[in-house]
Write a protein that holds these residues in place. Structure first.
Motif, PDB file in Angstrom:
ATOM      1  N   MET A 197      -8.931  -6.892  -8.460  1.00 15.52           N
ATOM      2  CA  MET A 197      -9.737  -6.902  -7.243  1.00 15.52           C
ATOM      3  C   MET A 197      -9.775  -5.513  -6.609  1.00 15.52           C
ATOM      4  SD  MET A 197      -8.435 -10.443  -5.408  1.00 15.52           S
ATOM      5  CE  MET A 197      -9.925 -10.568  -4.405  1.00 15.52           C
ATOM      6  N   GLN A 198     -10.855  -5.265  -5.873  1.00 13.60           N
ATOM      7  CA  GLN A 198     -10.922  -4.062  -5.065  1.00 13.60           C
ATOM      8  C   GLN A 198     -10.091  -4.293  -3.803  1.00 13.60           C
ATOM      9  OE1 GLN A 198     -14.651  -3.012  -3.098  1.00 13.60           O
ATOM     10  NE2 GLN A 198     -14.374  -0.873  -3.681  1.00 13.60           N
ATOM     11  N   VAL A 199      -9.290  -3.300  -3.440  1.00 16.33           N
ATOM     12  CA  VAL A 199      -8.391  -3.423  -2.291  1.00 16.33           C
ATOM     13  C   VAL A 199      -8.564  -2.207  -1.389  1.00 16.33           C
ATOM     14  CG1 VAL A 199      -5.971  -3.486  -1.562  1.00 16.33           C
ATOM     15  CG2 VAL A 199      -6.705  -4.800  -3.570  1.00 16.33           C
ATOM     16  N   LEU A 200      -8.692  -2.461  -0.086  1.00 14.29           N
ATOM     17  CA  LEU A 200      -8.718  -1.388   0.899  1.00 14.29           C
ATOM     18  C   LEU A 200      -7.289  -1.194   1.393  1.00 14.29           C
ATOM     19  CD1 LEU A 200     -10.228   0.628   2.691  1.00 14.29           C
ATOM     20  CD2 LEU A 200     -10.703  -1.234   4.286  1.00 14.29           C
ATOM     21  N   VAL A 201      -6.761   0.006   1.216  1.00 10.80           N
ATOM     22  CA  VAL A 201      -5.366   0.283   1.540  1.00 10.80           C
ATOM     23  C   VAL A 201      -5.191   0.472   3.047  1.00 10.80           C
ATOM     24  CG1 VAL A 201      -3.417   1.849   1.180  1.00 10.80           C
ATOM     25  CG2 VAL A 201      -5.003   1.360  -0.707  1.00 10.80           C
ATOM     26  N   ASP A 202      -4.256  -0.264   3.641  1.00 11.03           N
ATOM     27  CA  ASP A 202      -3.903  -0.112   5.050  1.00 11.03           C
ATOM     28  C   ASP A 202      -2.640   0.731   5.227  1.00 11.03           C
ATOM     29  OD1 ASP A 202      -6.028  -1.582   6.152  1.00 11.03           O
ATOM     30  OD2 ASP A 202      -4.966  -3.478   5.896  1.00 11.03           O
ATOM     31  N   GLN A 203      -1.709   0.618   4.285  1.00 11.68           N
ATOM     32  CA  GLN A 203      -0.474   1.400   4.333  1.00 11.68           C
ATOM     33  C   GLN A 203      -0.121   1.847   2.925  1.00 11.68           C
ATOM     34  OE1 GLN A 203       2.749  -0.781   6.247  1.00 11.68           O
ATOM     35  NE2 GLN A 203       1.279  -1.874   7.530  1.00 11.68           N
TER      36      GLN A 203
ATOM     37  N   LYS B  55       3.467   5.563  -4.359  1.00 12.96           N
ATOM     38  CA  LYS B  55       4.436   5.486  -5.462  1.00 12.96           C
ATOM     39  C   LYS B  55       5.547   4.491  -5.166  1.00 12.96           C
ATOM     40  CE  LYS B  55       3.576  10.093  -7.348  1.00 12.96           C
ATOM     41  NZ  LYS B  55       3.024   9.549  -8.612  1.00 12.96           N
ATOM     42  N   LYS B  56       5.754   4.194  -3.867  1.00 15.49           N
ATOM     43  CA  LYS B  56       6.755   3.198  -3.482  1.00 15.49           C
ATOM     44  C   LYS B  56       6.099   1.916  -2.965  1.00 15.49           C
ATOM     45  CE  LYS B  56      10.281   6.629  -2.330  1.00 15.49           C
ATOM     46  NZ  LYS B  56      11.214   7.123  -1.276  1.00 15.49           N
ATOM     47  N   GLY B  57       4.819   1.767  -3.269  1.00  9.54           N
ATOM     48  CA  GLY B  57       4.111   0.565  -2.873  1.00  9.54           C
ATOM     49  C   GLY B  57       3.283   0.762  -1.618  1.00  9.54           C
ATOM     50  N   GLY B  58       2.722  -0.331  -1.144  1.00  7.80           N
ATOM     51  CA  GLY B  58       1.877  -0.257   0.043  1.00  7.80           C
ATOM     52  C   GLY B  58       1.351  -1.634   0.403  1.00  7.80           C
ATOM     53  N   VAL B  59       0.419  -1.656   1.343  1.00 10.56           N
ATOM     54  CA  VAL B  59      -0.201  -2.906   1.799  1.00 10.56           C
ATOM     55  C   VAL B  59      -1.702  -2.674   1.907  1.00 10.56           C
ATOM     56  CG1 VAL B  59      -0.328  -4.637   3.628  1.00 10.56           C
ATOM     57  CG2 VAL B  59       1.858  -3.521   3.123  1.00 10.56           C
ATOM     58  N   GLY B  60      -2.465  -3.612   1.411  1.00  9.40           N
ATOM     59  CA  GLY B  60      -3.918  -3.511   1.509  1.00  9.40           C
ATOM     60  C   GLY B  60      -4.541  -4.875   1.731  1.00  9.40           C
ATOM     61  N   ARG B  61      -5.840  -4.907   1.671  1.00 11.33           N
ATOM     62  CA  ARG B  61      -6.579  -6.158   1.852  1.00 11.33           C
ATOM     63  C   ARG B  61      -7.726  -6.235   0.869  1.00 11.33           C
ATOM     64  NH1 ARG B  61      -9.359  -5.734   5.937  1.00 11.33           N
ATOM     65  NH2 ARG B  61      -8.810  -3.604   6.544  1.00 11.33           N
ATOM     66  N   SER B  62      -7.995  -7.439   0.381  1.00 10.69           N
ATOM     67  CA  SER B  62      -9.163  -7.672  -0.450  1.00 10.69           C
ATOM     68  C   SER B  62     -10.334  -8.071   0.440  1.00 10.69           C
ATOM     69  CB  SER B  62      -8.877  -8.781  -1.464  1.00 10.69           C
ATOM     70  OG  SER B  62      -8.856 -10.043  -0.798  1.00 10.69           O
TER      71      SER B  62
ATOM     72  N   THR C 299      -1.779   7.743  -7.382  1.00 15.10           N
ATOM     73  CA  THR C 299      -1.450   7.860  -5.957  1.00 15.10           C
ATOM     74  C   THR C 299      -2.620   7.330  -5.131  1.00 15.10           C
ATOM     75  OG1 THR C 299      -2.374  10.101  -5.760  1.00 15.10           O
ATOM     76  CG2 THR C 299      -0.030   9.917  -6.337  1.00 15.10           C
ATOM     77  N   TYR C 300      -2.334   6.986  -3.876  1.00 19.51           N
ATOM     78  CA  TYR C 300      -3.396   6.548  -2.969  1.00 19.51           C
ATOM     79  C   TYR C 300      -2.902   6.691  -1.538  1.00 19.51           C
ATOM     80  CZ  TYR C 300      -0.635   2.206  -3.192  1.00 19.51           C
ATOM     81  OH  TYR C 300       0.377   1.286  -3.164  1.00 19.51           O
ATOM     82  N   ARG C 301      -3.868   6.666  -0.613  1.00 24.22           N
ATOM     83  CA  ARG C 301      -3.570   6.818   0.807  1.00 24.22           C
ATOM     84  C   ARG C 301      -4.219   5.689   1.601  1.00 24.22           C
ATOM     85  NH1 ARG C 301      -4.412  11.892  -1.249  1.00 24.22           N
ATOM     86  NH2 ARG C 301      -2.916  13.540  -0.674  1.00 24.22           N
ATOM     87  N   ALA C 302      -3.757   5.500   2.827  1.00 21.72           N
ATOM     88  CA  ALA C 302      -4.384   4.530   3.717  1.00 21.72           C
ATOM     89  C   ALA C 302      -5.844   4.912   3.928  1.00 21.72           C
ATOM     90  CB  ALA C 302      -3.655   4.490   5.054  1.00 21.72           C
ATOM     91  N   GLY C 303      -6.721   3.922   3.889  1.00 21.79           N
ATOM     92  CA  GLY C 303      -8.144   4.171   4.069  1.00 21.79           C
ATOM     93  C   GLY C 303      -8.904   4.348   2.775  1.00 21.79           C
ATOM     94  N   GLU C 304      -8.209   4.293   1.641  1.00 26.15           N
ATOM     95  CA  GLU C 304      -8.878   4.437   0.345  1.00 26.15           C
ATOM     96  C   GLU C 304      -9.019   3.077  -0.334  1.00 26.15           C
ATOM     97  OE1 GLU C 304      -7.264   8.918  -0.824  1.00 26.15           O
ATOM     98  OE2 GLU C 304      -6.581   7.177  -1.978  1.00 26.15           O
ATOM     99  N   PHE C 305     -10.038   2.961  -1.178  1.00 28.57           N
ATOM    100  CA  PHE C 305     -10.205   1.792  -2.024  1.00 28.57           C
ATOM    101  C   PHE C 305      -9.495   2.030  -3.354  1.00 28.57           C
ATOM    102  CE2 PHE C 305     -14.050   1.155   0.650  1.00 28.57           C
ATOM    103  CZ  PHE C 305     -13.809  -0.148   1.043  1.00 28.57           C
TER     104      PHE C 305
END
Length: 474
Positions: free
Chosen positions: A409-415, A421-428, A450-456
């Protein structure tokens, strides 16, 4: 060496501390957008915001007045601000409520407040601020017109940078017996479609990746102006939900962003919006406030649609767009609700396969017509039915979540922790912020990912835990 002087040299301005405003924003996203506009206007005038009551010259409390718990929270916040600061202005829905004697509720309980206004009263709030904490005078900027974004409602945001609420109208034309919102926010007033689209474009251009469309009744957009034709960028566009959603979807697609629809009443013309979801123009997600399913209860509530048509409509929507997610809110224990009527509600949730559901035990609200209905149920019965409802709703939601396991699924990263690299939280697409579940992101399998908050990102769903999904970035 020259002698120091207290006189400013040419080109310098005397240092003067700008007045500071403390702000508390309570209630729904519609109130949040009011808060953002007030703060934007204050910022444009030179006021600063304070993180504490003690450091503020004045505190503004934007209140909620819909249900008893919200009223208590708002009154407590006002009391705390008065205790810790002393200079308090109250705005929002609670500010429009009267007590049993017809006097202003806030003033009767907190007579020390400086001013009280109702909701969407930006000019009145600013006038009260000016009266008690004069606007900072700056001869270098006072003659400059305020920034356009301060007028159009895009400026200070109280949400993370990557998502924002877009309010398309104010007020409501319904007179549901359990609700007092129209008495506080008035009848439906739709914003001009050109203004809405201009604000949406600026939000997207400012980096917003998810636009959450809100109002009291999104489906009724334009009813008050008889769907008249407006203009945007020289093009005629009808002031109507279908045209608005199509234009918002096109804007979002150009910026690689999402559009999510909230407070959508199930009118027949919503059927025309669902194909846009199937095309991927807007998210296949509908927040529909059904409140109940049994026709007799809906009549007592004075809701605008019958339960039987609602079930048929959901089935038709899913035929058009199989990926559609439906979230809703319901009331258990409404006056006169029989066990048979409540069982009808439970069957509806199962048959409609509501993906996300919230439920309130009916609570009398001062001024609501439902207070006069016969058949009031004991508190214990209302709470017991709410608990039974949630048990059924959660079972349906969990079963539907299990279908996501194994899907990418596509996920929008919130954290993102350590660039992900240590995980995160997003939303579908199935998860609105703060009210639905999340996607708990595990560390990626690839070390280079790698990814940042605000990225898909794309994530493979490996498990469902309660209301959340667990995914591995791919």
């Amino acid at each position: 060496m020259s002698t120091p002087t207290s006189e400013p040299t040419i080109g310098e301005r005397p240092a003067a501390a700008a007045p500071t405003i403390g702000f508390v924003s309570l209630g729904c996203p519609k109130a949040l957008t009011d808060s953002e506009l007030i703060l934007t206007r204050l910022s444009a005038e030179g006021y600063r915001t304070s993180k504490t009551y003690q450091d503020a010259d004045l505190v503004i409390v934007n209140t909620c007045g819909f249900i008893d718990d919200a009223v208590k929270e708002s009154l407590d916040a006002i009391g705390e601000a008065l205790r810790d600061n002393g200079k308090v202005i109250v705005t929002g829905c609670l500010g429009a409520r009267a007590n049993e004697h017809g006097d202003n509720l806030v003033r009767s309980l907190h007579p020390a407040v400086l001013a009280v206004t109702g909701p969407h009263a930006t000019d009145e709030v600013l006038a009260a601020v000016h009266a008690h904490v004069p606007k900072p005078h700056d001869p270098f900027v006072d003659l400059v017109p305020p920034p356009r974004n301060a007028i159009d409602g895009v400026g200070v945001k109280l949400t993370p940078r990557h998502y924002a609420y877009l309010k398309i109208s104010e007020g409501c034309n319904h007179r549901c017996t359990f609700c007092i919102i129209p008495s506080m926010r008035g009848d439906l007033v739709s914003r001009p479609i050109g203004d809405v689209l201009t604000e949406a474009r600026r939000l997207f251009e400012g980096g917003v990746k998810e636009l959450l469309v809100i109002s009291q009744d999104t489906s009724a957009y334009g009813v008050d102006v008889q769907y008249r034709t407006g203009f945007w960028e020289g093009r005629p566009i009808r002031t109507r939900m279908l045209e608005l959603v199509r234009e918002l979807g096109s804007l979002a697609r150009a910026h690689g962003a999402w559009v999510r629809l909230h407070y959508v009443y199930p009118y027949p013309h919503v059927d025309d919006v669902v194909p846009l979801m199937a095309e991927g123009l807007v998210l296949p997600y509908l927040d529909v406030p059904f409140q109940h399913s049994h026709p007799d209860v809906l009549r007592r509530m004075k809701r605008p649609a019958s339960g039987e048509r609602n079930l048929e409509r959901i089935r038709r929507w899913r035929e058009i767009c199989p990926e559609l997610v439906v979230r809703s809110t319901f009331i258990a224990g409404f006056p006169g609700e029989t066990e048979e009527e409540f069982a009808h509600l439970l069957d509806f949730v199962r048959e409609a396969q509501i993906d996300r559901a919230g439920c309130f035990a009916y609570s009398p609200v001062q001024g609501a017509a439902a207070n006069a209905l016969p058949g009031a149920l004991p508190d214990a019965v209302r709470e017991e039915r709410r608990a039974r409802f949630m048990a059924v709703a959660e079972a349906v939601a969990i079963e539907r979540l299990q279908r996501r396991v194994g899907v990418t699924m596509q996920v929008l990263v919130d954290q993102a922790v350590g660039l992900g690299k240590k995980g995160g939280v997003g939303r579908s697409y199935a998860d609105a912020p703060e009210i639905d579940g999340t996607v708990q992101l595990l560390p990626p399998e690839k070390l280079s990912k790698t990814y940042r908050a605000g990225e898909f990102i794309r994530a493979r769903i490996v498990a469902a835990q309660g209301h959340d999904l667990v995914g591995i970035p791919v």
